[in-house]
Design an enzyme around this catalytic site. Sequence first.
Site, PDB file in Angstrom:
ATOM      1  N   SER A 262       0.843  -1.182   0.000  1.00  0.00           N
ATOM      2  CA  SER A 262       0.000   0.000   0.000  1.00  0.00           C
ATOM      3  C   SER A 262       0.879   1.233   0.000  1.00  0.00           C
ATOM      4  O   SER A 262       2.061   1.170   0.309  1.00  0.00           O
ATOM      5  CB  SER A 262      -0.891   0.005   1.244  1.00  0.00           C
ATOM      6  OG  SER A 262      -0.097   0.304   2.385  1.00  0.00           O
ATOM      7  N   LYS A 263       0.284   2.351  -0.313  1.00  0.00           N
ATOM      8  CA  LYS A 263       1.085   3.560  -0.347  1.00  0.00           C
ATOM      9  C   LYS A 263       1.567   3.943   1.056  1.00  0.00           C
ATOM     10  O   LYS A 263       2.566   4.624   1.204  1.00  0.00           O
ATOM     11  CB  LYS A 263       0.316   4.703  -0.998  1.00  0.00           C
ATOM     12  CG  LYS A 263      -0.840   5.233  -0.185  1.00  0.00           C
ATOM     13  CD  LYS A 263      -1.378   6.516  -0.818  1.00  0.00           C
ATOM     14  CE  LYS A 263      -2.404   7.161   0.094  1.00  0.00           C
ATOM     15  NZ  LYS A 263      -2.912   8.422  -0.447  1.00  0.00           N
ATOM     16  N   ARG A 264       0.856   3.442   2.030  1.00  0.00           N
ATOM     17  CA  ARG A 264       1.268   3.661   3.416  1.00  0.00           C
ATOM     18  C   ARG A 264       2.639   3.031   3.690  1.00  0.00           C
ATOM     19  O   ARG A 264       3.440   3.540   4.458  1.00  0.00           O
ATOM     20  CB  ARG A 264       0.232   3.067   4.388  1.00  0.00           C
ATOM     21  CG  ARG A 264      -0.917   3.981   4.643  1.00  0.00           C
ATOM     22  CD  ARG A 264      -0.607   4.994   5.745  1.00  0.00           C
ATOM     23  NE  ARG A 264      -1.354   6.214   5.533  1.00  0.00           N
ATOM     24  CZ  ARG A 264      -0.816   7.372   5.170  1.00  0.00           C
ATOM     25  NH1 ARG A 264       0.491   7.476   4.977  1.00  0.00           N
ATOM     26  NH2 ARG A 264      -1.545   8.439   4.987  1.00  0.00           N
TER      27      ARG A 264
END
Length: 508
Positions: A262-264
């Site tokens: 995820s971009k997280r």
Amino acid sequence: MSKVRVRFAPSPTGGLHLGGVRTVLYNYLFAKKQGGDFVVRIEDTDQTRFVEGAEQYIFNCLTWCGMEPDESPVTGGPYAPYRQSERKELYRQYAEQLIRDGFAYYAFDTPEELEKMRNDFKTAENPSPQYDGKVRMQMKNSLTLPADDVKKLLDQNTRHVVRIKMTANETISFTDIIHHEVSFDSSLVDDKVLLKADGMPTYHLAVVVDDYLMKITHAFRGEEWLSSAPVHVLLWKYLFGLEHMPQWAHLPLIMGPSGKLSKRDGATYGFPVFAMNWIDPKSNELTEGFKEKGFLPEAFINLLAVLGWNDGSEQEMYSMDELIAHFSLDRVHAAGAKFDYEKAKWFNHEWIKKLPVTNYQQRVKEIFESKNVTVTDDKYFAKVLVLVKERCTLLTDFYDQAIFFFVQPANYDEASVKPKWDNEKQDFFTALITGYNAISDWNLISIETEFKNLATEKNIKLGELQMILRVMLVGSKMGPGVFVIEETIGKTETVNRIEKALTIFSLF
RNA sequence: GCCGCGUUGGUCAAGGGGUUAAGACGCCUCCCUUUCACGGAGGAAUCACGGGUUCGAAUCCCGUACGUGGUACCA
């Protein structure tokens, strides 16, 4: 056999991440290898998720990666429009055809009623009840309501959706290029919405209709779609015939350090997740991209290609052309792969070494300029880049590795010099200045000869002197050979730097 | 919970009945260089588990475990 046509169908809702780019890449490689068409179709059927600039951003990423579509909303093509929102009117007829044939039905349940159903049927064994064969006869739809009521509701423009009527106790199976035979029990699949209340199709209806209309022969997508494949297979069977269905390939997922990437993860673990910088127009939040991080598109493509695929040889470095020549889907892994940023950097390092500096000189120049260093002489700049390229992993490393070719050191590694400094060294460097000034032809040989002769004359060990000279010129113990540095920055600059350093070192 | 998919070193992976189970990244040691790299030589580290089938299983079959995806009028 008809011409190979593949499609990349992103939804313009934000940044384009690793997995997305790899999906495009496999599409692209497959198409190019087969001499087929690569089309980009924008799946913007969810108006609530529309994000300003996201579509343009996707095309920018494709351009950076060197994968230009043959057909797309921007290039056009024989099957335009390529934006599903612009094809809205098309889908309803197919939904209605399905209803006529008894494969779908109108559903009038409000969101509140759906929520109530999910609540009422929720048990420990069934924590998320579906709208399926077990409950549909208890809901408000054209299967349960009298025909007259249905007609009235429709005439009154009551908000409604169209749902597929999943069959019961049928085994739905198909052959996936990567997973081979995959099968599902239809009783366990829910009655997916096909047409939304706003008249837009859902993904399920839209992919099938558009893949058919656009004559797609091979449909590649992430493995997260595998569970909804039975819906698509059924739709193909009902609408266009299984014999026209594209061959599916559900690509393995790219995993982050903890689960689906995820971009997280990028923020958490310090590596980029998106192809290019993405700034969310609403929150203004920036998510870093591989490009801006200092990656070469060649390296980015290369590392993505071999994440889940290999050609069976020991080769790891591939150019786009080589990938097109070697790629085959049957050597794509079925299992997901964890993204390894260390290896990603290794690829970039290799590509920086491999490519001529002219290939990325402009990008590096921009990096220097963004740090307020003006590059006036491109030939000099290129020469410097060649000298330091093998010690740069990211393009941004060039700044630290080469800045001393442009400006004098701001401070010195005094800790290294101090223990070695004495009157004899002071004496040596004072004499060196005189010696250097006397050189008329400033080149590698004349510089080195002068230096070594003087060292012999003063009877001082060469190594220590070189180390000190390096610190005088660079500020620290790094960089190419000292004499190469001297030759490159020139006589005047070399002497200036020695003089300046001497004023400081003489105080030791 | 249910369904799908998957499982070879820390990571990417080759190998698909008999191998000393390749290679790469990373890590460690050494050489080169009195710098940082590059380069070179070594090293540690793997077939998830349990049952079968077989003379023989990392390879075939079945379970289990674990991981992962899905379970929206999102894609």
